[in-house]
Design a protein around this motif. Sequence first.
Motif, PDB file in Angstrom:
ATOM      1  N   VAL A  92      41.001  44.835  36.907  1.00 31.01           N
ATOM      2  CA  VAL A  92      41.522  45.709  35.915  1.00 31.01           C
ATOM      3  C   VAL A  92      42.147  44.806  34.633  1.00 31.01           C
ATOM      4  CG1 VAL A  92      43.779  45.564  37.096  1.00 31.01           C
ATOM      5  CG2 VAL A  92      43.320  47.308  35.409  1.00 31.01           C
ATOM      6  N   PHE A  93      42.648  43.390  34.831  1.00 34.39           N
ATOM      7  CA  PHE A  93      43.152  42.838  33.923  1.00 34.39           C
ATOM      8  C   PHE A  93      41.939  41.551  33.404  1.00 34.39           C
ATOM      9  CE2 PHE A  93      47.930  43.105  34.105  1.00 34.39           C
ATOM     10  CZ  PHE A  93      47.806  44.606  33.761  1.00 34.39           C
ATOM     11  N   ALA A  94      40.644  41.770  33.752  1.00 34.87           N
ATOM     12  CA  ALA A  94      39.858  41.056  33.483  1.00 34.87           C
ATOM     13  C   ALA A  94      39.634  40.716  31.809  1.00 34.87           C
ATOM     14  CB  ALA A  94      38.411  41.087  34.088  1.00 34.87           C
ATOM     15  N   PRO A  95      39.889  41.779  31.110  1.00 32.03           N
ATOM     16  CA  PRO A  95      39.608  41.834  29.718  1.00 32.03           C
ATOM     17  C   PRO A  95      41.004  40.858  29.184  1.00 32.03           C
ATOM     18  CG  PRO A  95      39.326  43.997  30.507  1.00 32.03           C
ATOM     19  CD  PRO A  95      39.693  43.264  31.580  1.00 32.03           C
ATOM     20  N   LEU A  96      41.795  40.675  29.775  1.00 32.77           N
ATOM     21  CA  LEU A  96      42.931  39.900  29.221  1.00 32.77           C
ATOM     22  C   LEU A  96      42.769  38.537  29.109  1.00 32.77           C
ATOM     23  CD1 LEU A  96      46.148  40.993  31.270  1.00 32.77           C
ATOM     24  CD2 LEU A  96      45.290  41.845  28.953  1.00 32.77           C
ATOM     25  N   THR A  97      41.559  38.050  29.522  1.00 31.49           N
ATOM     26  CA  THR A  97      41.103  36.717  29.420  1.00 31.49           C
ATOM     27  C   THR A  97      40.552  36.510  27.993  1.00 31.49           C
ATOM     28  OG1 THR A  97      39.131  37.076  30.277  1.00 31.49           O
ATOM     29  CG2 THR A  97      40.754  36.194  31.656  1.00 31.49           C
ATOM     30  N   THR A 142      44.765  33.033  36.021  1.00 30.05           N
ATOM     31  CA  THR A 142      43.708  32.294  35.239  1.00 30.05           C
ATOM     32  C   THR A 142      43.740  30.665  35.811  1.00 30.05           C
ATOM     33  OG1 THR A 142      43.295  31.789  33.104  1.00 30.05           O
ATOM     34  CG2 THR A 142      45.395  31.558  33.527  1.00 30.05           C
ATOM     35  N   GLY A 143      42.876  29.993  35.068  1.00 28.81           N
ATOM     36  CA  GLY A 143      42.762  28.389  35.411  1.00 28.81           C
ATOM     37  C   GLY A 143      42.129  28.467  36.667  1.00 28.81           C
ATOM     38  N   GLY A 145      48.199  42.611  37.413  1.00 33.00           N
ATOM     39  CA  GLY A 145      47.068  42.773  37.888  1.00 33.00           C
ATOM     40  C   GLY A 145      46.267  41.776  37.869  1.00 33.00           C
ATOM     41  N   HIS A 146      45.052  42.089  39.085  1.00 33.06           N
ATOM     42  CA  HIS A 146      44.093  41.017  39.278  1.00 33.06           C
ATOM     43  C   HIS A 146      43.115  40.878  38.008  1.00 33.06           C
ATOM     44  CE1 HIS A 146      45.046  40.215  43.466  1.00 33.06           C
ATOM     45  NE2 HIS A 146      45.105  41.689  43.668  1.00 33.06           N
ATOM     46  N   VAL A 147      42.778  39.547  37.915  1.00 35.35           N
ATOM     47  CA  VAL A 147      41.601  39.448  37.160  1.00 35.35           C
ATOM     48  C   VAL A 147      40.285  39.580  37.723  1.00 35.35           C
ATOM     49  CG1 VAL A 147      41.415  37.045  37.748  1.00 35.35           C
ATOM     50  CG2 VAL A 147      41.011  37.708  35.483  1.00 35.35           C
ATOM     51  N   ASP A 148      40.210  39.290  39.024  1.00 38.12           N
ATOM     52  CA  ASP A 148      38.816  39.751  39.555  1.00 38.12           C
ATOM     53  C   ASP A 148      39.338  39.827  41.042  1.00 38.12           C
ATOM     54  OD1 ASP A 148      39.386  36.932  40.681  1.00 38.12           O
ATOM     55  OD2 ASP A 148      37.550  36.344  39.612  1.00 38.12           O
TER      56      ASP A 148
END
Length: 128
Positions: free
Chosen positions: A46-51, A102-103, A36-39
């Motif tokens: 949806v996957f922003a919390p994974l950071t 990420t990154g 899923g996308h981070v942003d």
Amino acid sequence: MGADGRLGVPGDGRSAGWWEDSALPGSRRGTTVIAGHVDTLRGAAVFAPLTRARAGDPVRVTTGAGTLGYRVRAVTARRGSALPPELVATGGPPRLVLITCTGPYRPGSGYRDRLYIDAVPVPRPVAR
């Protein structure tokens, strides 16, 4: 997965996608891969919390059959967007790998790296 080795991700930012060549969520063997996308251009996805994920954190996966519980075993960032083959075992014990970006962000080509969350199933309590 595309011919370039990249894993496709739902475009809306609100959904995560199960990789159809991986194990089904809840399978007794193999790796389930969900990406899923981070942003997005509009903000967190949806996957922003994974950071912020750390070993030991709980993860819940909701399917049409119900909700499955997992516990994070490892969080790893890797350079590049190609899916590392060692992360996707078709056999072996069950596990979940969540993938997002990420990154550093590079305009025109996106994020340079990928974040991998490796999780294992949490046993369901036995009804008494």
